[in-house]
Structure formats: structure tokens, C-alpha cells
Design a protein around this motif. Sequence first.
Motif, PDB file in Angstrom:
ATOM      1  N   GLY A 114      36.795  24.366  68.643  1.00 20.39           N
ATOM      2  CA  GLY A 114      37.714  25.276  67.723  1.00 20.39           C
ATOM      3  C   GLY A 114      37.677  26.657  68.813  1.00 20.39           C
ATOM      4  O   GLY A 114      38.649  27.299  68.755  1.00 20.39           O
ATOM      5  N   SER A 115      36.773  26.691  69.650  1.00 19.71           N
ATOM      6  CA  SER A 115      36.613  28.140  70.304  1.00 19.71           C
ATOM      7  C   SER A 115      37.779  27.842  71.207  1.00 19.71           C
ATOM      8  O   SER A 115      38.487  28.776  71.400  1.00 19.71           O
ATOM      9  CB  SER A 115      35.422  28.283  71.178  1.00 19.71           C
ATOM     10  OG  SER A 115      35.419  29.277  72.160  1.00 19.71           O
ATOM     11  N   ALA A 121      40.622  36.050  73.637  1.00 14.41           N
ATOM     12  CA  ALA A 121      40.597  36.594  74.884  1.00 14.41           C
ATOM     13  C   ALA A 121      38.858  37.188  75.399  1.00 14.41           C
ATOM     14  O   ALA A 121      38.789  37.299  76.113  1.00 14.41           O
ATOM     15  CB  ALA A 121      41.324  37.723  75.309  1.00 14.41           C
ATOM     16  N   SER A 122      38.105  37.312  74.174  1.00 13.41           N
ATOM     17  CA  SER A 122      36.865  38.048  74.269  1.00 13.41           C
ATOM     18  C   SER A 122      35.657  36.773  74.017  1.00 13.41           C
ATOM     19  O   SER A 122      34.631  37.035  73.922  1.00 13.41           O
ATOM     20  CB  SER A 122      36.644  39.035  73.093  1.00 13.41           C
ATOM     21  OG  SER A 122      37.410  39.897  73.501  1.00 13.41           O
ATOM     22  N   ALA A 123      36.186  35.402  74.131  1.00 11.78           N
ATOM     23  CA  ALA A 123      35.242  34.352  73.834  1.00 11.78           C
ATOM     24  C   ALA A 123      34.735  34.073  75.054  1.00 11.78           C
ATOM     25  O   ALA A 123      35.308  34.061  76.264  1.00 11.78           O
ATOM     26  CB  ALA A 123      36.019  33.369  73.197  1.00 11.78           C
ATOM     27  N   LEU A 218      35.942  38.280  81.424  1.00 11.23           N
ATOM     28  CA  LEU A 218      36.389  37.994  80.044  1.00 11.23           C
ATOM     29  C   LEU A 218      36.694  39.466  79.758  1.00 11.23           C
ATOM     30  O   LEU A 218      36.015  40.532  80.248  1.00 11.23           O
ATOM     31  CB  LEU A 218      35.023  37.833  79.320  1.00 11.23           C
ATOM     32  CG  LEU A 218      34.879  37.849  77.944  1.00 11.23           C
ATOM     33  CD1 LEU A 218      33.751  36.788  77.402  1.00 11.23           C
ATOM     34  CD2 LEU A 218      34.703  39.088  77.199  1.00 11.23           C
ATOM     35  N   GLY A 219      37.591  39.670  78.853  1.00 10.61           N
ATOM     36  CA  GLY A 219      38.118  41.059  78.497  1.00 10.61           C
ATOM     37  C   GLY A 219      38.953  41.534  79.516  1.00 10.61           C
ATOM     38  O   GLY A 219      39.066  43.036  79.049  1.00 10.61           O
ATOM     39  N   GLY A 220      39.573  41.151  80.447  1.00 11.60           N
ATOM     40  CA  GLY A 220      40.415  41.748  81.430  1.00 11.60           C
ATOM     41  C   GLY A 220      41.781  41.747  81.178  1.00 11.60           C
ATOM     42  O   GLY A 220      42.398  42.382  81.673  1.00 11.60           O
ATOM     43  N   GLY A 221      42.234  40.904  80.147  1.00 12.19           N
ATOM     44  CA  GLY A 221      43.547  40.753  79.787  1.00 12.19           C
ATOM     45  C   GLY A 221      43.737  40.139  78.203  1.00 12.19           C
ATOM     46  O   GLY A 221      42.777  39.950  77.624  1.00 12.19           O
ATOM     47  N   SER A 222      44.783  39.278  78.272  1.00 15.91           N
ATOM     48  CA  SER A 222      45.296  38.796  77.251  1.00 15.91           C
ATOM     49  C   SER A 222      44.475  37.520  76.871  1.00 15.91           C
ATOM     50  O   SER A 222      44.732  36.623  76.059  1.00 15.91           O
ATOM     51  CB  SER A 222      46.708  38.585  76.790  1.00 15.91           C
ATOM     52  OG  SER A 222      47.048  37.980  77.901  1.00 15.91           O
ATOM     53  N   THR A 223      43.796  37.014  77.979  1.00 18.39           N
ATOM     54  CA  THR A 223      43.253  35.608  78.082  1.00 18.39           C
ATOM     55  C   THR A 223      41.939  35.680  79.246  1.00 18.39           C
ATOM     56  O   THR A 223      41.784  36.281  79.730  1.00 18.39           O
ATOM     57  CB  THR A 223      44.181  34.383  78.382  1.00 18.39           C
ATOM     58  OG1 THR A 223      43.496  33.200  78.255  1.00 18.39           O
ATOM     59  CG2 THR A 223      44.683  34.680  79.735  1.00 18.39           C
ATOM     60  N   ALA A 224      41.301  34.313  79.205  1.00 14.33           N
ATOM     61  CA  ALA A 224      40.229  34.566  80.179  1.00 14.33           C
ATOM     62  C   ALA A 224      41.056  34.405  81.714  1.00 14.33           C
ATOM     63  O   ALA A 224      42.240  33.870  81.857  1.00 14.33           O
ATOM     64  CB  ALA A 224      39.596  33.215  80.425  1.00 14.33           C
TER      65      ALA A 224
END
Length: 295
Positions: A114-115, A121-123, A218-224
Motif C-alpha cells: 500500500g505504501s 513523496a513523504s513516505a 525524502l522530501g526533496g521533490g515530488s518523489t523519492a
Amino acid sequence: MKPPSFEYVVADSIEHALHLLADGGDDAKVIAGGQSLVPLLNFRMARPSLLVDINQVPGLANIKKIDQGIAIGALTRHAKLITSKTITQNLPLLPEAAAWIAHPQIRNRGTIGGSLAHADASAELPVALLALDAHVKVMSLRGKRRIPIKDLLVSHFVSSILPDEIIVEVTVPIPPSGTGAAFDEFSRRHGDYAIGGAAAIVTLDDNNRCVSARITVLGGGSTAIRCQDAESLLLGSTPTTTDIAAAAKTAVTGLEPVSTVHGSSVYRQEVIRTLVERTLTRALLRARPTMESMD
């Protein structure tokens, strides 16, 4: 708020679930732990006409060693990633990352599949699994596909999984000996969405030279995001604190974190830089515990 009306069906086999998805078209969604989908339903950001519950599908929560590494069933709960001996002994980065996920109640229900399907993008798990060079196996009535994590994560809340496909398994290669890994993140309160985060995996030879490095944020853009320019600075060297600092600075070059009420883009970039430096330092020490100094 309350979710819009929808039909709800519990699938008793993977074939049953796949037929339901195929018949439901783009308006059908899979639900397992529900920790990501249910809030979207309640805010009416998602409006499926059919929810296919796969919790009763057998065989989707297994964790086992395979030739390629470790196979993790898509229904494996976050909490199981922390307690499984197979995971902790072979992939210690995963339990370290999973421990940062929200709160115990959510870790007890949320699933690895699920994740990844949610592609937040914050996961934590997408960042850790990108560092580990993992793949997912997806199924549909048309057959199976094996997708690298780097190709699975398209954008914020967007993955490359097609509407009629289900993630059934995640495969992760076991890192070689001489490898150390670390994950860290920062949030205002533990359990809140992270302002920034990082994962690092390094492999050293017998002379403490870096033969492999993977850095993800994590958190640097729209995805990992994988920071390959930063990784290349470490290859072939016996990393010092100066090298680590340079790699961390390179890792955040060009990142564009979104400004939020918790911090500006510049602030979040600095948080990520600090976390890359911290995780690299920890990973190197874990790779070779005899390294007393990196100066």
C-alpha cells in the motif's frame, strides 16, 4: 467528512481480486491496510465506485529468502518489517525506516504494498527501498510485470501501476558483506510528516575503500530521489568527514523541496543535507566498525 458511496467486495483469491479490478475499470481501487486510501476517501480526494479488499487473499503476507534476496509479500504490515528476523538480519535499513512511520496503530495496519502504490513523496519505505534497489512484482489478468522501484515512483501520489494491476510482492537484494546502511528523518513531532529524510547504503572493501554507495532522500521533490552525483564522490575513496560533507552538499544541489508551514524550501534543503551527512557517517561506521576515525 464522510466518503462518497462505493461498492465493497472482499476478494478470497488473487484471481478473484484481479477479475474484480478488470471489471471495475478505472473506478476500482484496492484496499488493504487503508491507512493511505481511507483519508483520501474521507476528504473525497478519491472517489472509487468499487473497493476490492485483498486482506483475505492467501500468501500475500509471506517473508522469505529467495535466490535474488528477500521476497516480501505486499500485505506485510509495517510493524512486521520491524520484528521479522529475516528482515532485521538481512535488510536492517528497512526496520530502521519503518520505525519512523507514523504511530503504532498505523504501523500495525499499513502494508508495504500500500505504501508503494500510494507513492507519497513523504513516505519512508519508498526512500529505503529505492536505496536498496528493490523491485515490485505486479499482477493483472494480462500477466505479471517486474518493476524497479525507480520506475514505479512517478510523482507525488502517482505510480506506474496500471488500474487493473495489484502489487503482490517486493523483492530486495541482500547487500554484500562490508555493507552499512542508515535511515534518518526530521519532523516537528515523531509521527508527523517528515520535513526531510535520507537513506544511505555503502559497501567498503578490506582496505576501507568505498566500492558502492547509494544515497536517497525524502522530501526533496515530488518523489523519492536517488543522488547519484553525490554517490560518485565516494566511490574508490576511503571516505573522510570532508568527503561526507561534500557528498551531502552535492546530494541537495538542485533539489526543490516545497515550502510548507513547517519550513521554507531552503530550510528543508538544509535539513536534508544534514540528514544525508548523518546517515552516511552512520552507514560507514556500520560497514566497518573498526574504522575509528574518518578524518
